[in-house]
Design an enzyme around this catalytic site. Sequence first.
Site, mmCIF file in Angstrom:
data_model
loop_
_atom_site.group_PDB
_atom_site.id
_atom_site.type_symbol
_atom_site.label_atom_id
_atom_site.label_comp_id
_atom_site.label_asym_id
_atom_site.label_seq_id
_atom_site.Cartn_x
_atom_site.Cartn_y
_atom_site.Cartn_z
ATOM 1 N N TYR A 53 26.603 61.850 39.871
ATOM 2 C CA TYR A 53 26.663 61.525 38.780
ATOM 3 C C TYR A 53 27.525 60.254 38.965
ATOM 4 C CZ TYR A 53 30.159 60.698 34.911
ATOM 5 O OH TYR A 53 31.195 59.814 33.471
ATOM 6 N N SER A 78 31.613 54.748 34.667
ATOM 7 C CA SER A 78 32.871 55.226 35.071
ATOM 8 C C SER A 78 33.454 54.822 36.038
ATOM 9 C CB SER A 78 31.991 56.172 35.783
ATOM 10 O OG SER A 78 33.765 57.204 35.882
HETATM 11 P P1 NAP Z 1 32.864 64.421 24.823
HETATM 12 O O1 NAP Z 1 34.002 63.810 24.456
HETATM 13 O O2 NAP Z 1 32.217 65.390 25.778
HETATM 14 O O3 NAP Z 1 32.038 63.692 24.306
HETATM 15 C C1 NAP Z 1 30.505 63.297 24.124
HETATM 16 C C2 NAP Z 1 29.534 62.650 22.989
HETATM 17 O O4 NAP Z 1 28.379 62.877 23.594
HETATM 18 C C3 NAP Z 1 29.804 63.951 21.942
HETATM 19 O O5 NAP Z 1 29.201 63.997 21.356
HETATM 20 C C4 NAP Z 1 28.065 64.896 22.576
HETATM 21 O O6 NAP Z 1 27.608 65.925 21.169
HETATM 22 C C5 NAP Z 1 26.826 63.439 22.639
HETATM 23 N N1 NAP Z 1 26.523 63.669 23.620
HETATM 24 C C6 NAP Z 1 25.492 65.240 24.712
HETATM 25 N N2 NAP Z 1 24.813 64.629 25.623
HETATM 26 C C7 NAP Z 1 23.954 64.081 24.646
HETATM 27 C C8 NAP Z 1 22.901 63.231 24.975
HETATM 28 N N3 NAP Z 1 22.062 63.980 26.050
HETATM 29 N N4 NAP Z 1 22.068 62.503 23.739
HETATM 30 C C9 NAP Z 1 23.002 62.228 22.752
HETATM 31 N N5 NAP Z 1 24.204 62.611 22.476
HETATM 32 C C10 NAP Z 1 24.887 63.258 23.749
HETATM 33 O O7 NAP Z 1 32.346 62.446 26.951
HETATM 34 P P2 NAP Z 1 32.815 61.648 26.917
HETATM 35 O O8 NAP Z 1 33.869 61.839 28.035
HETATM 36 O O9 NAP Z 1 33.434 61.063 25.209
HETATM 37 O O10 NAP Z 1 32.050 60.680 27.381
HETATM 38 C C11 NAP Z 1 31.366 59.615 27.412
HETATM 39 C C12 NAP Z 1 30.671 58.366 27.992
HETATM 40 O O11 NAP Z 1 31.630 58.527 28.814
HETATM 41 C C13 NAP Z 1 30.047 59.382 29.417
HETATM 42 O O12 NAP Z 1 29.256 58.932 29.441
HETATM 43 C C14 NAP Z 1 31.165 59.429 30.569
HETATM 44 O O13 NAP Z 1 30.623 59.116 31.621
HETATM 45 C C15 NAP Z 1 31.910 58.867 30.322
HETATM 46 N N6 NAP Z 1 33.424 58.827 31.122
HETATM 47 C C16 NAP Z 1 34.507 60.565 30.725
HETATM 48 C C17 NAP Z 1 34.854 60.223 31.246
HETATM 49 C C18 NAP Z 1 36.107 61.102 30.707
HETATM 50 O O14 NAP Z 1 37.058 60.787 31.748
HETATM 51 N N7 NAP Z 1 35.517 61.768 29.931
HETATM 52 C C19 NAP Z 1 35.240 59.281 32.486
HETATM 53 C C20 NAP Z 1 34.300 58.003 32.273
HETATM 54 C C21 NAP Z 1 33.561 57.467 31.954
HETATM 55 P P3 NAP Z 1 26.479 66.711 20.685
HETATM 56 O O15 NAP Z 1 27.483 68.072 21.697
HETATM 57 O O16 NAP Z 1 26.088 66.503 19.400
HETATM 58 O O17 NAP Z 1 25.125 65.504 21.444
#
Ligand code: NAP
Length: 253
Positions: free
Chosen positions: A158, A145
């Site tokens: 985090y 991130s």
């Molecule tokens: P998201 O849209 O909320 O999606 C999360 C996904 O992860 C869902 O498919 C969820 O499905 C699954 N999940 C959650 N906890 C889990 C676990 N313990 N084991 C397996 N699957 C799990 O999240 P996102 O924003 O795409 O984030 C993905 C990555 O990007 C993360 O590493 C986050 O730190 C990083 N990131 C995001 C942002 C942002 O602004 N969005 C910025 C920087 C970094 P279920 O509920 O079925 O488990």
Amino acid sequence: MEVKGKRFEGKVAIVTASTQGIGFSIAERLGLEGAAVVISSRRQKNVDEAVEKLKGEGIETLGLACHVSNAQQRKDLIEKTIQKYGKIDVIVSNAAANPSVDGILETKESVLDKLWEINVKATILLLQDGAPHLKEGSSVVFISSIAAFQPPRGLSMYGVTKTALLGLTKALAAEMAPNTRVNCVAPGFVQTRFADFLTTDKSRRKALEERTLLGRLGTTQDMAAAAAYLASDDASYITGETLVVAGGMPSRL
Ligand code: NAP
């Protein structure tokens, strides 16, 4: 998603936490470029729905329930991939939790443990299971991130776990060379369920947009493009690196 290249023809890719958001888009991108993709997340219903969507786009897909901190489910993820496809070329470790907005000094021990377990340790354990199957030309991508570089208030612990992934990228790149490249994507802010609390409020969202040079938040497809590049042979001389995909938000020199 319109994709022209076919860089992953004949390849097999595992993407964790991939039933929505960034993980889903990475799986979709790799799949549209020819990979067989193995997607997973905690809830079977979400897995089934995501498999349907990907198959509907003509992508060869295997879906499994895998909570990344469940040892048996991690083992199954690797073993069932091998049973079905016989190999693994790409592993994208994408799962993360952000259960608290407390300052680090106020964060409960149980929350510290959870952050370490899901954001860092589960990635290491998954690779311990997966590494024996990763052969010459394989590739690992971590999702860190922008918060890794300067952990902001409200995302501080985090952010520290995401900083740890930058170190893990370096350490494992050395350990897994020359057969496997290990790289990392550091996304800026992307509108997903994970970032709802930051992006749905209009004024907060505007403030985030203004912190970028490009005047907008990132999309899941922006992150997928970067992850696919690092995982592909286009990046065959790149390992141990983190690619910041944050519209020009300040990160490092
Ligand atoms: P998201 O849209 O909320 O999606 C999360 C996904 O992860 C869902 O498919 C969820 O499905 C699954 N999940 C959650 N906890 C889990 C676990 N313990 N084991 C397996 N699957 C799990 O999240 P996102 O924003 O795409 O984030 C993905 C990555 O990007 C993360 O590493 C986050 O730190 C990083 N990131 C995001 C942002 C942002 O602004 N969005 C910025 C920087 C970094 P279920 O509920 O079925 O488990």
